[in-house]
Scaffold this motif. Structure first.
Motif, short mmCIF file in Angstrom:
data_model
loop_
_atom_site.label_atom_id
_atom_site.label_comp_id
_atom_site.label_asym_id
_atom_site.label_seq_id
_atom_site.Cartn_x
_atom_site.Cartn_y
_atom_site.Cartn_z
N ILE A 67 0.83 -1.21 0.00
CA ILE A 67 0.00 0.00 0.00
C ILE A 67 0.86 1.26 0.00
O ILE A 67 0.63 2.20 -0.77
CB ILE A 67 -0.95 0.00 1.21
N TYR A 68 1.89 1.28 0.85
CA TYR A 68 2.73 2.48 0.91
C TYR A 68 3.50 2.67 -0.40
O TYR A 68 3.64 3.80 -0.88
CB TYR A 68 3.71 2.39 2.07
N GLY A 69 4.00 1.59 -0.99
CA GLY A 69 4.72 1.71 -2.26
C GLY A 69 3.85 2.30 -3.35
O GLY A 69 4.28 3.16 -4.12
N ALA A 70 2.59 1.85 -3.43
CA ALA A 70 1.66 2.38 -4.43
C ALA A 70 1.35 3.85 -4.15
O ALA A 70 1.33 4.68 -5.07
CB ALA A 70 0.38 1.55 -4.45
N CYS A 71 1.12 4.19 -2.88
CA CYS A 71 0.81 5.57 -2.51
C CYS A 71 2.00 6.49 -2.79
O CYS A 71 1.83 7.61 -3.27
CB CYS A 71 0.42 5.64 -1.04
N TYR A 72 3.20 6.02 -2.49
CA TYR A 72 4.38 6.86 -2.67
C TYR A 72 4.62 7.17 -4.14
O TYR A 72 5.00 8.30 -4.50
CB TYR A 72 5.61 6.18 -2.07
N SER A 73 4.40 6.19 -5.02
CA SER A 73 4.59 6.43 -6.45
C SER A 73 3.61 7.49 -6.95
O SER A 73 3.96 8.33 -7.79
CB SER A 73 4.43 5.13 -7.24
N LEU A 74 2.37 7.47 -6.45
CA LEU A 74 1.39 8.50 -6.81
C LEU A 74 1.78 9.85 -6.23
O LEU A 74 1.59 10.89 -6.87
CB LEU A 74 0.00 8.10 -6.31
N LEU A 75 2.32 9.84 -5.03
CA LEU A 75 2.72 11.08 -4.38
C LEU A 75 3.81 11.80 -5.17
O LEU A 75 3.76 13.03 -5.36
CB LEU A 75 3.20 10.77 -2.96
N SER A 129 9.76 -0.61 -1.36
CA SER A 129 10.69 -0.10 -2.38
C SER A 129 10.49 -0.81 -3.71
O SER A 129 10.59 -0.18 -4.78
CB SER A 129 12.14 -0.26 -1.90
N THR A 130 10.20 -2.11 -3.69
CA THR A 130 9.98 -2.86 -4.93
C THR A 130 8.73 -2.38 -5.65
O THR A 130 8.73 -2.15 -6.87
CB THR A 130 9.86 -4.36 -4.64
N VAL A 131 7.64 -2.21 -4.90
CA VAL A 131 6.39 -1.74 -5.51
C VAL A 131 6.56 -0.33 -6.06
O VAL A 131 6.12 -0.03 -7.18
CB VAL A 131 5.25 -1.78 -4.47
N THR A 132 7.22 0.55 -5.30
CA THR A 132 7.45 1.91 -5.78
C THR A 132 8.26 1.90 -7.06
O THR A 132 7.92 2.59 -8.03
CB THR A 132 8.20 2.73 -4.71
#
Length: 304
Positions: free
Chosen positions: A119-127, A190-193
């Protein structure tokens, strides 16, 4: 309106991250990555909420970024930090125990940090697409990049995460499980981001050797809404003059371009992965219309 939408998206992302922290991180007795991990351990030891600690740490860092790096970047990032901190303080007053996933009431200890990292990785990429940061080490990285752009901040962030992981062993009653959960969270987020950030910027490069450059170029323009660059070439085996077309397409268009190439005899292509495409050009949709970014990018000061 685009700026209003951007700040709305940043605020929504902050609320999702606050909910993510409350449901999947805090109940599982482990520290996430970065300065948030340090705040989490301080909360575990002292009872002071991460909501207050996040504001206390990020406010002076944001002022430094505002003064030295970028005003829009600092303002957008502080909007995230404030909404995130307030969100945590509000959620702490609510009984979310039936929704939270904790090690002591779940089926697996790794699911909490695994879901939290995704969830954090997906949110951070949008941020980052909204030209904002989540604070903490991002602020420090922005200042370093401003004055020493040749320096990589990877090792600084890596070292901080190692410190957080090792410190969690002593903070959480001398157990290895919090250390492992911290490592799992860092790796997953980090991988998801990285995957989501690269998925929007990577492409496929075709170097097409052909005797039909005009026909293939026209097909690429009509069917894929891309263009190509024509270079003269010469086959060294027979000394025959030929043409080389260089074309960069999206991953979803590889099959279509391969079909065009197969339609012409004595035509072949060398295909390679392109990590990123940058420049001043139009982004087109599949139907050939110009694609517009619905978020305002500020002054483009985010470092990815």
């Amino acid at each position: 309106m685009k700026k209003v939408l951007t700040y709305t998206v940043i605020s929504a992302i902050a609320l999702v991250c606050a909910l993510n922290y409350t449901l999947f991180i805090l109940p599982n007795r482990f520290a996430p990555s970065g300065l948030n991990g340090i705040c989490t351990m301080i909360q575990y030891l002292t009872g002071i909420s991460v909501g207050y600690l996040s504001l206390l740490i990020n406010l002076p860092l944001a002022l430094v970024v505002y003064k030295l790096v970028s005003k829009p970047l600092a303002v957008r990032s502080m909007v995230y930090v404030v909404v995130y901190s307030v969100g945590i303080l509000i959620l702490e007053q609510m009984d979310l125990s039936r929704f939270a996933y904790a090690t002591d009431n779940g089926t697996s200890a790794i699911l909490g940090p695994l879901v939290a990292g995704i969830i954090y990785g997906a949110c951070y990429s949008l941020l980052v697409k909204g030209s904002a940061y989540s604070g903490g080490t991002d602020f420090v990285a922005a200042v370093i990049h401003k004055y020493r752009p040749e320096k990589s901040v990877f090792w600084m962030i890596f070292a901080l995460n190692v410190v957080v992981a090792l410190a969690s062993f002593f903070v959480y009653d001398y157990q290895m499980e919090p250390v492992i959960l911290c490592i799992l969270y860092c790796f997953t987020s980090s991988t998801v981001t990285d995957r989501l950030m690269k998925s929007g910027r990577s492409a496929i490069r075709f170097e097409i050797i052909t005797d039909y450059p005009q026909e293939i170029s026209q097909a690429i323009i009509e069917k894929l809404h891309h263009s190509a660059t024509l270079l003269p070439g010469k086959g060294m085996y027979r000394g025959k003059e030929t043409s080389i077309l260089i074309c960069i397409v999206n991953k979803s268009q590889v099959t279509a371009l391969a079909g065009i190439i197969r339609s012409y005899p004595h035509t072949f292509a060398a295909v390679s992965q392109v990590g990123e495409v940058m420049g001043n050009f139009k982004h087109l949709t599949n139907d050939g219309k110009e694609a517009h970014n619905f978020l305002d990018d500020g002054d483009g000061s985010t470092v990815t």
